[in-house]
Motif scaffolding. Sequence first.
Motif, short mmCIF file in Angstrom:
data_model
loop_
_atom_site.label_atom_id
_atom_site.label_comp_id
_atom_site.label_asym_id
_atom_site.label_seq_id
_atom_site.Cartn_x
_atom_site.Cartn_y
_atom_site.Cartn_z
N GLN A 54 1.80 -3.04 0.79
CA GLN A 54 1.04 -4.21 0.38
C GLN A 54 1.41 -5.42 1.23
O GLN A 54 0.54 -6.22 1.61
CB GLN A 54 1.28 -4.51 -1.10
CG GLN A 54 0.49 -5.70 -1.64
CD GLN A 54 -1.01 -5.49 -1.56
OE1 GLN A 54 -1.52 -4.45 -1.96
NE2 GLN A 54 -1.73 -6.47 -1.02
N ALA A 55 2.70 -5.57 1.54
CA ALA A 55 3.14 -6.68 2.38
C ALA A 55 2.50 -6.62 3.76
O ALA A 55 2.16 -7.65 4.35
CB ALA A 55 4.67 -6.70 2.49
N THR A 79 -0.04 -12.35 -0.12
CA THR A 79 -0.35 -13.18 -1.28
C THR A 79 -1.80 -13.62 -1.23
O THR A 79 -2.42 -13.67 -0.15
CB THR A 79 0.57 -14.41 -1.35
OG1 THR A 79 0.40 -15.07 -2.61
CG2 THR A 79 0.31 -15.38 -0.21
N ILE A 80 -2.35 -13.88 -2.41
CA ILE A 80 -3.70 -14.39 -2.53
C ILE A 80 -3.78 -15.15 -3.85
O ILE A 80 -3.09 -14.80 -4.81
CB ILE A 80 -4.76 -13.25 -2.47
CG1 ILE A 80 -6.17 -13.80 -2.27
CG2 ILE A 80 -4.68 -12.38 -3.71
CD1 ILE A 80 -6.42 -14.32 -0.88
N LEU A 109 -7.53 -5.79 -5.05
CA LEU A 109 -7.50 -4.41 -5.52
C LEU A 109 -6.21 -4.10 -6.28
O LEU A 109 -6.24 -3.47 -7.35
CB LEU A 109 -7.65 -3.46 -4.34
CG LEU A 109 -7.65 -1.96 -4.68
CD1 LEU A 109 -8.81 -1.60 -5.60
CD2 LEU A 109 -7.68 -1.12 -3.41
N ALA A 110 -5.07 -4.53 -5.76
CA ALA A 110 -3.80 -4.23 -6.41
C ALA A 110 -3.76 -4.83 -7.81
O ALA A 110 -3.28 -4.20 -8.76
CB ALA A 110 -2.63 -4.75 -5.57
N ARG A 111 -4.29 -6.05 -7.95
CA ARG A 111 -4.29 -6.72 -9.25
C ARG A 111 -5.17 -5.98 -10.25
O ARG A 111 -4.79 -5.75 -11.40
CB ARG A 111 -4.76 -8.17 -9.07
CG ARG A 111 -4.61 -9.03 -10.30
CD ARG A 111 -5.12 -10.44 -10.01
NE ARG A 111 -4.29 -11.12 -9.01
CZ ARG A 111 -4.75 -11.95 -8.08
NH1 ARG A 111 -6.05 -12.21 -8.01
NH2 ARG A 111 -3.93 -12.54 -7.23
N HIS A 117 0.46 -11.71 -8.49
CA HIS A 117 0.88 -11.68 -7.08
C HIS A 117 0.75 -10.26 -6.51
O HIS A 117 1.22 -9.29 -7.11
CB HIS A 117 2.32 -12.16 -6.96
CG HIS A 117 2.74 -12.44 -5.57
ND1 HIS A 117 3.04 -11.45 -4.67
CD2 HIS A 117 2.88 -13.61 -4.90
CE1 HIS A 117 3.37 -11.99 -3.51
NE2 HIS A 117 3.29 -13.31 -3.63
N PRO A 118 0.10 -10.10 -5.37
CA PRO A 118 -0.16 -8.76 -4.85
C PRO A 118 1.07 -7.85 -4.71
O PRO A 118 0.99 -6.66 -4.98
CB PRO A 118 -0.81 -9.03 -3.48
CG PRO A 118 -1.46 -10.36 -3.65
CD PRO A 118 -0.55 -11.14 -4.54
#
Length: 443
Positions: A77-78, A83-84, A91-93, A314-315
């Motif tokens: 993910q990093a 971050t967004i 998608l991760a959220r 946070h992603p």
Amino acid sequence: MKQFDGITNQHVRELDKRHVFHSWSAQAKLDPLAFASGAGCLLWDYEGREYLDFSSQLINTNVGHQHPRVVRAIQEQAAQLCTIAPAAANLARGEAAQRILARAPRGFEKVFFTNGGADANENAIRMARQVTGRDKVLSAYRSYHGNTGAAIVATGDPRRVPNEYARGHVHFFNPYLYRSEFHARDEDEECERALRHLRRVIECEGGGAIAAILLESVPGTAGVLVPPRDYLKGVRALADEFGALLIMDEVMVGFGRTGAWFAFEHFDVTPDLITFAKGVNSGYVPAGGVIVPERICAYFAERVFPGGLTYSGHPLAMAAIVATLDAMQEEDMVGNAQRIGRDVLGPGLRALGARHAAIGEVRGMGLFWALELVANADTRAPISATHAAAIKAECLARGLLAFFVENRVHVAPPCLVTAQQVDDALSRLDDAFTAVFGSATGA
């Protein structure tokens, strides 16, 4: 023995003591342990000494240390998006929320993500006040709900006292048969009298003024106080009778800790709001949240919810949640917590209690246990602070990490712990008690 580039424990400790301001501590008295790495239930310091972690740190590393699937998910993910803003879709959220809801009771629809457990409780309280139009929040004296404005005032333990800045908080006594406030002789009597006491508190505070009753499903820091079988059902009934919301704080006990996805499942009760943090991603990246049912989501469909956080969802934290819950599911960690607690850890701790007079009571479920230590079994007077410190020191000398609170040893290993590791920890505990209090009973 692992070594870490010639770095010494002393160097790391001195750096920490010189520059880091620690929570809940007199700064001059600190001498922290230094840890460099871990794997599963094990940790290593910078000079290669190994520790068996039966505290899960602050009872949060449910999948253990450095689980490769979770570490990999954070790394991936990093590399994609660190971050967004929470107003955006990610998608991760969405997948994290979907996985949490899949384990929640029927009727829960969305997740409001926070940075941890304290602000999860803050926002659950905010929701309850908005939905009910009421102000007061009832919570137990034997509780811990976090160290932010309303959460610390909702907390019952003495750390609340220097921090009482929030409004509308009222406390009551929850069940604790070993030190009953109600002169109860058995669990049924404790349950009945505790519920009668809560009813009287509600009536005296004004039933129409209560926005919410906030409870830890199993109070943790207060002593792993497993409630009587019907207590939470009784609280649910009182909340319904007086029109208050029931908020279950699952921050410490959620996501496998008690041998179920949520601890309230053991008691056949469904809350109105569920707060969580810690075990949802084992603390690899800070995250918490409120699980919100359809009817409360509907209330805010056309009304603005007056709350938000820069790092909500946070992603990196969301990726860790997805990987944690997938790993727990595929490796049957919740089932392992239930089986190991029932068949190995619980019986082993009870046997330890039978061997050592200083252990006044053994209580718990799953991988969530406490040993209450007493100076006298008849009077149940707690052991001295000196003896409590000695037990902690003897455990550390044997490479065993437990969670120490006042006169209690809390035992809470990661959910992937093996029977062999439990036997090892029990042996170290036995030796520590013998070193402090002398030979075990009947030894």
